[in-house]
Scaffold this motif. Sequence first.
Motif, PDB file in Angstrom:
ATOM      1  N   PRO A 449       0.785  -1.236   0.000  1.00  0.00           N
ATOM      2  CA  PRO A 449       0.000   0.000   0.000  1.00  0.00           C
ATOM      3  C   PRO A 449       0.818   1.288   0.000  1.00  0.00           C
ATOM      4  O   PRO A 449       0.371   2.304  -0.527  1.00  0.00           O
ATOM      5  CB  PRO A 449      -0.841  -0.129   1.268  1.00  0.00           C
ATOM      6  N   SER A 450       1.987   1.267   0.591  1.00  0.00           N
ATOM      7  CA  SER A 450       2.786   2.492   0.698  1.00  0.00           C
ATOM      8  C   SER A 450       3.787   2.680  -0.433  1.00  0.00           C
ATOM      9  O   SER A 450       4.520   3.673  -0.445  1.00  0.00           O
ATOM     10  CB  SER A 450       3.534   2.506   2.034  1.00  0.00           C
ATOM     11  N   GLY A 451       3.849   1.748  -1.396  1.00  0.00           N
ATOM     12  CA  GLY A 451       4.783   1.889  -2.502  1.00  0.00           C
ATOM     13  C   GLY A 451       5.188   0.547  -3.080  1.00  0.00           C
ATOM     14  O   GLY A 451       4.457  -0.434  -2.979  1.00  0.00           O
ATOM     15  N   TRP A 452       6.396   0.494  -3.662  1.00  0.00           N
ATOM     16  CA  TRP A 452       6.838  -0.768  -4.256  1.00  0.00           C
ATOM     17  C   TRP A 452       8.334  -0.974  -4.045  1.00  0.00           C
ATOM     18  O   TRP A 452       9.113  -0.034  -3.998  1.00  0.00           O
ATOM     19  CB  TRP A 452       6.472  -0.842  -5.736  1.00  0.00           C
ATOM     20  N   THR A 466      15.306  -1.886  -2.977  1.00  0.00           N
ATOM     21  CA  THR A 466      15.073  -0.443  -3.064  1.00  0.00           C
ATOM     22  C   THR A 466      13.579  -0.152  -3.011  1.00  0.00           C
ATOM     23  O   THR A 466      12.799  -0.734  -3.765  1.00  0.00           O
ATOM     24  CB  THR A 466      15.669   0.126  -4.355  1.00  0.00           C
ATOM     25  N   PHE A 467      13.193   0.750  -2.109  1.00  0.00           N
ATOM     26  CA  PHE A 467      11.782   1.082  -1.928  1.00  0.00           C
ATOM     27  C   PHE A 467      11.447   2.385  -2.627  1.00  0.00           C
ATOM     28  O   PHE A 467      12.179   3.370  -2.510  1.00  0.00           O
ATOM     29  CB  PHE A 467      11.441   1.193  -0.447  1.00  0.00           C
ATOM     30  N   HIS A 468      10.334   2.388  -3.372  1.00  0.00           N
ATOM     31  CA  HIS A 468       9.847   3.574  -4.055  1.00  0.00           C
ATOM     32  C   HIS A 468       8.491   3.935  -3.445  1.00  0.00           C
ATOM     33  O   HIS A 468       7.531   3.169  -3.563  1.00  0.00           O
ATOM     34  CB  HIS A 468       9.701   3.330  -5.557  1.00  0.00           C
ATOM     35  N   GLU A 469       8.419   5.076  -2.818  1.00  0.00           N
ATOM     36  CA  GLU A 469       7.199   5.465  -2.125  1.00  0.00           C
ATOM     37  C   GLU A 469       6.084   5.799  -3.105  1.00  0.00           C
ATOM     38  O   GLU A 469       6.295   6.444  -4.142  1.00  0.00           O
ATOM     39  CB  GLU A 469       7.476   6.659  -1.219  1.00  0.00           C
ATOM     40  N   ALA A 470       4.896   5.349  -2.794  1.00  0.00           N
ATOM     41  CA  ALA A 470       3.678   5.683  -3.532  1.00  0.00           C
ATOM     42  C   ALA A 470       2.516   5.447  -2.582  1.00  0.00           C
ATOM     43  O   ALA A 470       2.665   4.791  -1.549  1.00  0.00           O
ATOM     44  CB  ALA A 470       3.530   4.836  -4.799  1.00  0.00           C
ATOM     45  N   ASN A 471       1.348   5.969  -2.925  1.00  0.00           N
ATOM     46  CA  ASN A 471       0.176   5.801  -2.064  1.00  0.00           C
ATOM     47  C   ASN A 471      -0.874   5.011  -2.823  1.00  0.00           C
ATOM     48  O   ASN A 471      -1.542   5.542  -3.707  1.00  0.00           O
ATOM     49  CB  ASN A 471      -0.381   7.160  -1.646  1.00  0.00           C
ATOM     50  N   PHE A 472      -1.007   3.722  -2.477  1.00  0.00           N
ATOM     51  CA  PHE A 472      -1.986   2.845  -3.099  1.00  0.00           C
ATOM     52  C   PHE A 472      -3.148   2.538  -2.148  1.00  0.00           C
ATOM     53  O   PHE A 472      -3.756   1.476  -2.220  1.00  0.00           O
ATOM     54  CB  PHE A 472      -1.326   1.543  -3.559  1.00  0.00           C
ATOM     55  N   GLY A 473      -3.447   3.455  -1.239  1.00  0.00           N
ATOM     56  CA  GLY A 473      -4.569   3.268  -0.326  1.00  0.00           C
ATOM     57  C   GLY A 473      -4.134   2.713   1.007  1.00  0.00           C
ATOM     58  O   GLY A 473      -2.944   2.682   1.359  1.00  0.00           O
ATOM     59  N   PRO A 490       2.639  -1.141 -16.897  1.00  0.00           N
ATOM     60  CA  PRO A 490       1.829  -1.836 -15.886  1.00  0.00           C
ATOM     61  C   PRO A 490       1.282  -0.869 -14.851  1.00  0.00           C
ATOM     62  O   PRO A 490       2.000  -0.022 -14.324  1.00  0.00           O
ATOM     63  CB  PRO A 490       2.802  -2.842 -15.264  1.00  0.00           C
ATOM     64  N   ASP A 491      -0.001  -0.994 -14.583  1.00  0.00           N
ATOM     65  CA  ASP A 491      -0.694  -0.175 -13.600  1.00  0.00           C
ATOM     66  C   ASP A 491      -1.011  -1.032 -12.368  1.00  0.00           C
ATOM     67  O   ASP A 491      -0.748  -2.238 -12.346  1.00  0.00           O
ATOM     68  CB  ASP A 491      -1.973   0.396 -14.207  1.00  0.00           C
ATOM     69  N   VAL A 492      -1.590  -0.427 -11.362  1.00  0.00           N
ATOM     70  CA  VAL A 492      -1.931  -1.118 -10.118  1.00  0.00           C
ATOM     71  C   VAL A 492      -3.432  -1.006  -9.904  1.00  0.00           C
ATOM     72  O   VAL A 492      -3.997   0.089  -9.970  1.00  0.00           O
ATOM     73  CB  VAL A 492      -1.176  -0.519  -8.916  1.00  0.00           C
ATOM     74  N   VAL A 493      -4.090  -2.142  -9.646  1.00  0.00           N
ATOM     75  CA  VAL A 493      -5.527  -2.186  -9.367  1.00  0.00           C
ATOM     76  C   VAL A 493      -5.698  -2.820  -7.993  1.00  0.00           C
ATOM     77  O   VAL A 493      -5.146  -3.895  -7.735  1.00  0.00           O
ATOM     78  CB  VAL A 493      -6.284  -2.998 -10.430  1.00  0.00           C
ATOM     79  N   THR A 494      -6.476  -2.175  -7.127  1.00  0.00           N
ATOM     80  CA  THR A 494      -6.523  -2.681  -5.759  1.00  0.00           C
ATOM     81  C   THR A 494      -7.764  -2.219  -5.014  1.00  0.00           C
ATOM     82  O   THR A 494      -8.371  -1.206  -5.360  1.00  0.00           O
ATOM     83  CB  THR A 494      -5.270  -2.218  -4.979  1.00  0.00           C
ATOM     84  N   SER A 495      -8.132  -2.979  -4.001  1.00  0.00           N
ATOM     85  CA  SER A 495      -9.059  -2.467  -2.999  1.00  0.00           C
ATOM     86  C   SER A 495      -8.263  -1.587  -2.047  1.00  0.00           C
ATOM     87  O   SER A 495      -7.066  -1.798  -1.832  1.00  0.00           O
ATOM     88  CB  SER A 495      -9.753  -3.607  -2.257  1.00  0.00           C
ATOM     89  N   PHE A 518       2.319   7.617 -10.150  1.00  0.00           N
ATOM     90  CA  PHE A 518       1.010   7.006 -10.351  1.00  0.00           C
ATOM     91  C   PHE A 518      -0.094   8.042 -10.151  1.00  0.00           C
ATOM     92  O   PHE A 518      -0.007   8.902  -9.265  1.00  0.00           O
ATOM     93  CB  PHE A 518       0.802   5.834  -9.381  1.00  0.00           C
ATOM     94  N   VAL A 519      -1.127   7.939 -10.981  1.00  0.00           N
ATOM     95  CA  VAL A 519      -2.307   8.783 -10.873  1.00  0.00           C
ATOM     96  C   VAL A 519      -3.476   7.896 -10.460  1.00  0.00           C
ATOM     97  O   VAL A 519      -3.760   6.883 -11.111  1.00  0.00           O
ATOM     98  CB  VAL A 519      -2.629   9.488 -12.202  1.00  0.00           C
ATOM     99  N   ARG A 520      -4.167   8.292  -9.396  1.00  0.00           N
ATOM    100  CA  ARG A 520      -5.269   7.485  -8.864  1.00  0.00           C
ATOM    101  C   ARG A 520      -6.572   7.760  -9.613  1.00  0.00           C
ATOM    102  O   ARG A 520      -6.939   8.907  -9.849  1.00  0.00           O
ATOM    103  CB  ARG A 520      -5.439   7.783  -7.378  1.00  0.00           C
ATOM    104  N   HIS A 521      -7.282   6.672  -9.949  1.00  0.00           N
ATOM    105  CA  HIS A 521      -8.612   6.752 -10.543  1.00  0.00           C
ATOM    106  C   HIS A 521      -9.544   5.874  -9.707  1.00  0.00           C
ATOM    107  O   HIS A 521      -9.380   4.655  -9.657  1.00  0.00           O
ATOM    108  CB  HIS A 521      -8.605   6.263 -11.995  1.00  0.00           C
ATOM    109  N   ASP A 522     -10.501   6.493  -9.046  1.00  0.00           N
ATOM    110  CA  ASP A 522     -11.407   5.746  -8.182  1.00  0.00           C
ATOM    111  C   ASP A 522     -12.410   4.924  -8.983  1.00  0.00           C
ATOM    112  O   ASP A 522     -12.908   5.362 -10.024  1.00  0.00           O
ATOM    113  CB  ASP A 522     -12.158   6.690  -7.253  1.00  0.00           C
TER     114      ASP A 522
END
Length: 652
Positions: A449-452, A466-473, A490-495, A518-522
């Motif tokens: 959830p906090s990155g990859w 190596t950690f890359h910060e991102a916000n995936f919920g 490749p994109d990320v799809v998640t609950s 990453f750009v979030r789309h609800d």
Amino acid sequence: MRIWQKSVSAVFSVALLGSVSLLAQKDFVPDTVFSGSTLAGWHALGDATWKAQDGKIAASGAAGEGWLVSDVKLQDVRVFLRLQCAAGCNSGVLLRASKTKDNGLHGVFVSLAEGDLATYDLTLDANGKEVSKVKLPDAPSESIGIGGPPPAANAAAGVLGAPPAGGAPRGAGGPAGAAAGRGGRGRPQATLAPAGSWNTVELLAEAGSVNGSLNDAGISGGTVSPDGFGTIAIFAGKGSDLHIERVGYKDINGEKSVIESTSTHFTKRRLNDFYYGWSAVAADINHNGSMDVVSGPFIYEAPDYTVRRLYREGRAYNPSKEYAPDMINFAYDFNGDGWPDILASDLEGGQRPIDLYINPKGEPRRWEKSRAVNGISTELVLFKDIDGDGKPEIIFGGGGIYSYAKPDPSNPSAPWLITHISGPDQRVNNHGMGVGDINGDGRMDLIVPSGWFEQPPPGQTGKPWTFHEANFGGGGGEMGIYDVNGDGLPDVVTSLAAHGFGLAWFEQKRDAQGNISFVRHDIEGDFSSTDNAGGVVFSQPHASAFADMDGDGIPDMVVGKSMYHHLELWGDPDPYGPAVLYVYRTVRDKSAPGGARFVPELIDNHSGVGSAIQIVDLNHDGAPDVVSQSVLGTFVFYGKKGKWPPPAAAAK
């Protein structure tokens, strides 16, 4: 245990507004929301003055304190309102207010006053003046209703998936990953908003406890008599200047069952009616050429699954009060003898160790067990080939570190070999993980959830990735990694919250230097959201899986509601909502934000999910099937052959 479920459609027995999103609050849809310009259905008590206009209520305590009392009597109820105070707040809500012998009122009062956010046993005289006011003993953060309190062993702090001491539920509680539940002790201490700002108030009275939240932080609740029954009343203290809006309530004493419905694209088969665990997996366990199903302690033998065999000891659990130990089940030939073995989790001392069960090559007996991995804390464990050796590993979090584990080829029954992915400075989320090649270097990365975490080249092991910060919920089920919009990235799809609401996809972007963002789309929010795909809303999307379900060559998301994941508590939003299972079809559409949209299609409304879903072609007919286990039983949904019709056009 309650066997009835809340149905979203049931709330329209009182239709005051024309839209669910307008009627709804974040976590629930009220039976009624005050919307008039008169105080019909309410009456004043005391010296305060009350006025209504366009669904808003104004109260003045210039002449003294007073109450606005509803004519509706309720016992188990959820109440929502927004409160604005011109100066220091001196307000509150009285619940279960019944007439006394002197024509006064007696009930449970939740104080919303500066320096006094607490719950009291309150008695008023016939003029609305205080006769007695006694602070109530602290209550569990969330009531468990008719099921009674959870067993001490399950309620103890640190038990994975259980409420910490005091009953506060664990996990994320909203699309952005807010803290779970309402009134939980693990949440920030409530404070009133500054004068002139709006306060959001939500209260819950069920059985023997009353709890609440103010501005998404807990108010000290109270232990009360479960027999209290009466009206709702709003208090305006002396000198108050209050504005109140969106006053709504929901009677949670009555519940409505769903009429079971299954998609025409699937045939439903229930293998078992009971709660044995949270996961199911398929493999040809007995070497007859057909895919058997493993869930809990059982092997359901293909092709008709009418025979089940115990491969270990086990029993059914009461989802109202107990946690089953089987958070995960996997099957694979780990010792290389040609027969699939089984991995299953246990529950010991707040952790979920994973045990290996060796297939006795078809002999009708219980299987030999050995401990594979200790110290797993995550409620999600993945089974993927993350290191590129052609064999799947288990990927998990434990001891504050993300890791993967595999058997020692020379001794599969020995403790497994563990490779750490993260370092001790990285927080482990109990929910949400995915495996995929984010940066296109040919190596699998771990997405959380906090990155990859970027997998290093071969030979560069022994240190954190190596950690890359991102916000995936806030952390949900398995995260899908695939090209959603067809741009080659490749994109990320998640609950977004395993114990809350929300689905989203995150579009990968790269700048001129190749930096990834990453750009979030609800896709789906909560009940108050106005843009939920297909108008679909459900809570607790604890498990998900990804496969091409409709035959268009693009992966889709299969996801559903996990019911009673924290026992029969009101700690999670909409706990009695229908236990749905959905396919969210990935549709590439240049007119949609990010170039894609997701179209939900119901698989079933009375099965739900646990912690993992498997998509597999059980009967070898070329159509993907869905295998799941939840508190409602063990299920197979046979997919029907053929490409699905195009999804409905996007709403304009």
